[in-house]
Design a protein around this motif. Structure first.
Motif, PDB file in Angstrom:
ATOM      1  N   ALA A  88       3.183  -5.645  -6.121  1.00 52.91           N
ATOM      2  CA  ALA A  88       1.815  -5.243  -5.779  1.00 52.91           C
ATOM      3  C   ALA A  88       1.335  -4.136  -6.712  1.00 52.91           C
ATOM      4  CB  ALA A  88       1.750  -4.776  -4.329  1.00 52.91           C
ATOM      5  N   ARG A  89       2.187  -3.171  -6.984  1.00 51.46           N
ATOM      6  CA  ARG A  89       1.813  -2.070  -7.873  1.00 51.46           C
ATOM      7  C   ARG A  89       1.576  -2.580  -9.294  1.00 51.46           C
ATOM      8  NH1 ARG A  89       5.737   3.059  -8.226  1.00 51.46           N
ATOM      9  NH2 ARG A  89       7.163   1.407  -8.877  1.00 51.46           N
ATOM     10  N   LEU A  90       2.425  -3.486  -9.744  1.00 50.56           N
ATOM     11  CA  LEU A  90       2.256  -4.056 -11.079  1.00 50.56           C
ATOM     12  C   LEU A  90       0.942  -4.818 -11.187  1.00 50.56           C
ATOM     13  CD1 LEU A  90       2.694  -6.847 -12.916  1.00 50.56           C
ATOM     14  CD2 LEU A  90       3.314  -4.632 -13.877  1.00 50.56           C
ATOM     15  N   ARG A  91       0.606  -5.611 -10.167  1.00 47.94           N
ATOM     16  CA  ARG A  91      -0.634  -6.382 -10.196  1.00 47.94           C
ATOM     17  C   ARG A  91      -1.852  -5.461 -10.186  1.00 47.94           C
ATOM     18  NH1 ARG A  91      -1.580 -11.464  -9.208  1.00 47.94           N
ATOM     19  NH2 ARG A  91      -3.137 -11.082  -7.578  1.00 47.94           N
ATOM     20  N   ARG A  92      -1.802  -4.385  -9.419  1.00 56.61           N
ATOM     21  CA  ARG A  92      -2.901  -3.425  -9.433  1.00 56.61           C
ATOM     22  C   ARG A  92      -3.060  -2.798 -10.819  1.00 56.61           C
ATOM     23  NH1 ARG A  92      -0.937  -1.771  -4.328  1.00 56.61           N
ATOM     24  NH2 ARG A  92       0.163  -0.016  -5.283  1.00 56.61           N
TER      25      ARG A  92
ATOM     26  N   ARG B 169       7.720   3.570   8.159  1.00 58.61           N
ATOM     27  CA  ARG B 169       7.092   4.536   9.078  1.00 58.61           C
ATOM     28  C   ARG B 169       5.703   4.063   9.489  1.00 58.61           C
ATOM     29  NH1 ARG B 169       9.948   8.172   5.670  1.00 58.61           N
ATOM     30  NH2 ARG B 169       8.165   8.442   4.268  1.00 58.61           N
ATOM     31  N   ASP B 170       4.957   3.527   8.538  1.00 60.62           N
ATOM     32  CA  ASP B 170       3.608   3.028   8.851  1.00 60.62           C
ATOM     33  C   ASP B 170       3.663   1.878   9.853  1.00 60.62           C
ATOM     34  OD1 ASP B 170       2.604   4.870   7.064  1.00 60.62           O
ATOM     35  OD2 ASP B 170       2.385   3.438   5.413  1.00 60.62           O
ATOM     36  N   LEU B 171       4.687   1.052   9.737  1.00 59.81           N
ATOM     37  CA  LEU B 171       4.821  -0.104  10.626  1.00 59.81           C
ATOM     38  C   LEU B 171       5.517   0.250  11.937  1.00 59.81           C
ATOM     39  CD1 LEU B 171       5.964  -2.679   7.920  1.00 59.81           C
ATOM     40  CD2 LEU B 171       3.825  -2.814   9.216  1.00 59.81           C
ATOM     41  N   GLY B 172       6.201   1.397  11.947  1.00 60.57           N
ATOM     42  CA  GLY B 172       6.951   1.787  13.132  1.00 60.57           C
ATOM     43  C   GLY B 172       8.192   0.961  13.350  1.00 60.57           C
ATOM     44  N   VAL B 173       8.871   0.575  12.247  1.00 56.94           N
ATOM     45  CA  VAL B 173      10.088  -0.232  12.351  1.00 56.94           C
ATOM     46  C   VAL B 173      11.200   0.414  11.536  1.00 56.94           C
ATOM     47  CG1 VAL B 173       8.790  -2.370  12.680  1.00 56.94           C
ATOM     48  CG2 VAL B 173       9.505  -1.693  10.377  1.00 56.94           C
ATOM     49  N   ALA B 174      12.425   0.062  11.840  1.00 48.83           N
ATOM     50  CA  ALA B 174      13.569   0.540  11.071  1.00 48.83           C
ATOM     51  C   ALA B 174      13.630  -0.192   9.738  1.00 48.83           C
ATOM     52  CB  ALA B 174      14.861   0.309  11.854  1.00 48.83           C
ATOM     53  N   GLU B 175      14.188   0.481   8.736  1.00 46.23           N
ATOM     54  CA  GLU B 175      14.263  -0.129   7.407  1.00 46.23           C
ATOM     55  C   GLU B 175      15.088  -1.413   7.434  1.00 46.23           C
ATOM     56  OE1 GLU B 175      15.112   1.379   2.827  1.00 46.23           O
ATOM     57  OE2 GLU B 175      14.584   2.786   4.416  1.00 46.23           O
ATOM     58  N   ARG B 176      16.136  -1.442   8.231  1.00 43.19           N
ATOM     59  CA  ARG B 176      16.946  -2.662   8.316  1.00 43.19           C
ATOM     60  C   ARG B 176      16.141  -3.809   8.923  1.00 43.19           C
ATOM     61  NH1 ARG B 176      23.094  -2.682  10.448  1.00 43.19           N
ATOM     62  NH2 ARG B 176      23.305  -1.789   8.372  1.00 43.19           N
TER      63      ARG B 176
ATOM     64  N   GLN C 148       0.796  -1.221   0.000  1.00 38.98           N
ATOM     65  CA  GLN C 148       0.000   0.000   0.000  1.00 38.98           C
ATOM     66  C   GLN C 148       0.832   1.277   0.000  1.00 38.98           C
ATOM     67  OE1 GLN C 148      -3.158  -0.043  -0.454  1.00 38.98           O
ATOM     68  NE2 GLN C 148      -3.567  -2.212  -0.143  1.00 38.98           N
ATOM     69  N   ALA C 149       2.055   1.209   0.474  1.00 34.35           N
ATOM     70  CA  ALA C 149       2.863   2.418   0.651  1.00 34.35           C
ATOM     71  C   ALA C 149       3.493   2.876  -0.660  1.00 34.35           C
ATOM     72  CB  ALA C 149       3.954   2.167   1.687  1.00 34.35           C
ATOM     73  N   PRO C 150       3.720   4.178  -0.820  1.00 34.97           N
ATOM     74  CA  PRO C 150       4.367   4.697  -2.026  1.00 34.97           C
ATOM     75  C   PRO C 150       5.865   4.451  -2.053  1.00 34.97           C
ATOM     76  CG  PRO C 150       3.881   6.492  -0.522  1.00 34.97           C
ATOM     77  CD  PRO C 150       3.258   5.265   0.072  1.00 34.97           C
TER      78      PRO C 150
ATOM     79  N   ALA D 236      -7.607 -11.937 -17.266  1.00 39.29           N
ATOM     80  CA  ALA D 236      -8.321 -12.803 -16.315  1.00 39.29           C
ATOM     81  C   ALA D 236      -7.361 -13.375 -15.282  1.00 39.29           C
ATOM     82  CB  ALA D 236      -9.034 -13.925 -17.066  1.00 39.29           C
ATOM     83  N   GLN D 237      -6.179 -13.758 -15.709  1.00 39.68           N
ATOM     84  CA  GLN D 237      -5.206 -14.321 -14.785  1.00 39.68           C
ATOM     85  C   GLN D 237      -4.730 -13.259 -13.783  1.00 39.68           C
ATOM     86  OE1 GLN D 237      -0.835 -16.492 -14.864  1.00 39.68           O
ATOM     87  NE2 GLN D 237      -2.002 -16.416 -16.767  1.00 39.68           N
ATOM     88  N   ALA D 238      -4.577 -12.036 -14.250  1.00 35.09           N
ATOM     89  CA  ALA D 238      -4.160 -10.950 -13.345  1.00 35.09           C
ATOM     90  C   ALA D 238      -5.187 -10.695 -12.259  1.00 35.09           C
ATOM     91  CB  ALA D 238      -3.909  -9.678 -14.146  1.00 35.09           C
ATOM     92  N   CYS D 239      -6.450 -11.005 -12.541  1.00 29.78           N
ATOM     93  CA  CYS D 239      -7.521 -10.767 -11.574  1.00 29.78           C
ATOM     94  C   CYS D 239      -7.742 -11.950 -10.640  1.00 29.78           C
ATOM     95  CB  CYS D 239      -8.821 -10.439 -12.306  1.00 29.78           C
ATOM     96  SG  CYS D 239      -8.774  -8.838 -13.167  1.00 29.78           S
ATOM     97  N   ALA D 240      -7.020 -13.045 -10.858  1.00 32.46           N
ATOM     98  CA  ALA D 240      -7.141 -14.215  -9.985  1.00 32.46           C
ATOM     99  C   ALA D 240      -6.526 -13.909  -8.629  1.00 32.46           C
ATOM    100  CB  ALA D 240      -6.461 -15.417 -10.616  1.00 32.46           C
ATOM    101  N   PRO D 241      -6.985 -14.561  -7.562  1.00 35.33           N
ATOM    102  CA  PRO D 241      -6.433 -14.290  -6.223  1.00 35.33           C
ATOM    103  C   PRO D 241      -4.941 -14.539  -6.150  1.00 35.33           C
ATOM    104  CG  PRO D 241      -8.462 -15.568  -6.084  1.00 35.33           C
ATOM    105  CD  PRO D 241      -8.080 -15.547  -7.533  1.00 35.33           C
ATOM    106  N   GLY D 242      -4.274 -13.719  -5.383  1.00 34.14           N
ATOM    107  CA  GLY D 242      -2.842 -13.847  -5.165  1.00 34.14           C
ATOM    108  C   GLY D 242      -2.427 -12.803  -4.140  1.00 34.14           C
ATOM    109  N   PHE D 243      -1.166 -12.378  -4.210  1.00 36.82           N
ATOM    110  CA  PHE D 243      -0.704 -11.310  -3.333  1.00 36.82           C
ATOM    111  C   PHE D 243      -1.355 -10.020  -3.778  1.00 36.82           C
ATOM    112  CE2 PHE D 243       2.636  -7.957  -2.622  1.00 36.82           C
ATOM    113  CZ  PHE D 243       2.396  -7.830  -1.260  1.00 36.82           C
ATOM    114  N   GLU D 244      -2.177  -9.455  -2.895  1.00 37.61           N
ATOM    115  CA  GLU D 244      -2.964  -8.282  -3.280  1.00 37.61           C
ATOM    116  C   GLU D 244      -2.394  -7.009  -2.686  1.00 37.61           C
ATOM    117  OE1 GLU D 244      -5.097  -8.770  -5.455  1.00 37.61           O
ATOM    118  OE2 GLU D 244      -5.337 -10.934  -5.303  1.00 37.61           O
ATOM    119  N   GLY D 245      -2.518  -5.953  -3.447  1.00 34.92           N
ATOM    120  CA  GLY D 245      -2.104  -4.662  -2.955  1.00 34.92           C
ATOM    121  C   GLY D 245      -3.297  -3.847  -2.527  1.00 34.92           C
TER     122      GLY D 245
END
Length: 215
Positions: free
Chosen positions: A151-155, A123-130, A114-116, A206-215
């Motif tokens: 995720a962005r590509l699938r969207r 920052r959204d998760l409140g964790v360090a990048e490492r 979801q993040a850009p 149709a395949q792109a719209c099948a369930p998988g890792f969703e953004g």
């Protein structure tokens, strides 16, 4: 627990090849040739679209596991290959009995989807990048940037089905790409084609719209 994996099936109507899109999942697949011995195989995460060849009448039965669902696929495949007759119910039972769900990983991947940017996801998760890098790369073998880009590509690919007349520059802006050229580069990197070529193929859409890792 069933939401961590999905069962699917397909039959090849004729000999040929099918473009299989990266969906962020890993699969256990039973491949049943029209003539020959059925066999199970474990399919890892894909880094780009791949062509799969099949024969007329060949059947496929698969279990698609979400990236935060961990299971010993090799052990399951080895156990199933010892059976003289393939049993999908047994395969499902083995998956369920050995399934381990990492909820921290699921939360991290959703934030990345979801993040850009990776930094914003941290920052959204409140964790360090490492820390995020260690969690995601350690559990999936892929970097946080991989998951954000996928995720962005699938969207973007799914958006083509309902927005056939949308200008490419507008689609790029909607999906967070810098410009139309950036959108095209990502389509070529992940799918091996341009957005226009992808939009012209209903089977790919149709395949792109099948369930998988969703953004």
């Amino acid at each position: 627990m069933d939401s961590a994996f999905l069962q699917w099936s397909a039959t090849s109507p004729q000999a040929g090849k099918t473009l299989v899109l990266p969906d962020g999942c890993h699969d256990l697949i039973l491949r049943v040739p029209a003539a020959g011995r059925p066999h199970w195989l474990a399919v890892a995460l894909m880094d780009r679209a791949e062509w799969v060849h099949s024969q007329a009448g060949e059947q496929f039965l698969g279990f698609r596991l979400m990236p935060w669902a961990q299971v010993d696929k090799t052990a399951i495949v080895n156990a199933l290959q010892q059976r003289s007759c393939p049993d999908p119910a047994e395969a499902k039972a083995l998956i369920v009995s050995g399934l381990r769900l990492d909820h921290r990983l699921a939360e991290a991947l959703q934030a990345l989807a979801q993040a850009p940017s990776v930094s914003q996801a941290c920052r959204d998760l409140g964790v360090a990048e490492r820390s995020l890098q260690r969690l995601v790369s350690g559990q999936t073998g892929r970097t946080p940037s991989y998951w954000r880009s996928l995720a962005r590509l699938r969207r973007s690919a799914r958006a083509l089905q309902g927005q056939a007349l949308l200008p490419w520059s507008e689609l790029a802006a909607q999906q967070g790409y810098a410009d139309q050229a950036h959108l095209c580069r990502e389509f070529r990197r992940w799918l091996g084609c341009t957005p226009q070529q992808f939009r012209a193929r209903p089977d790919w859409l149709a395949q792109a719209c099948a369930p998988g890792f969703e953004g």
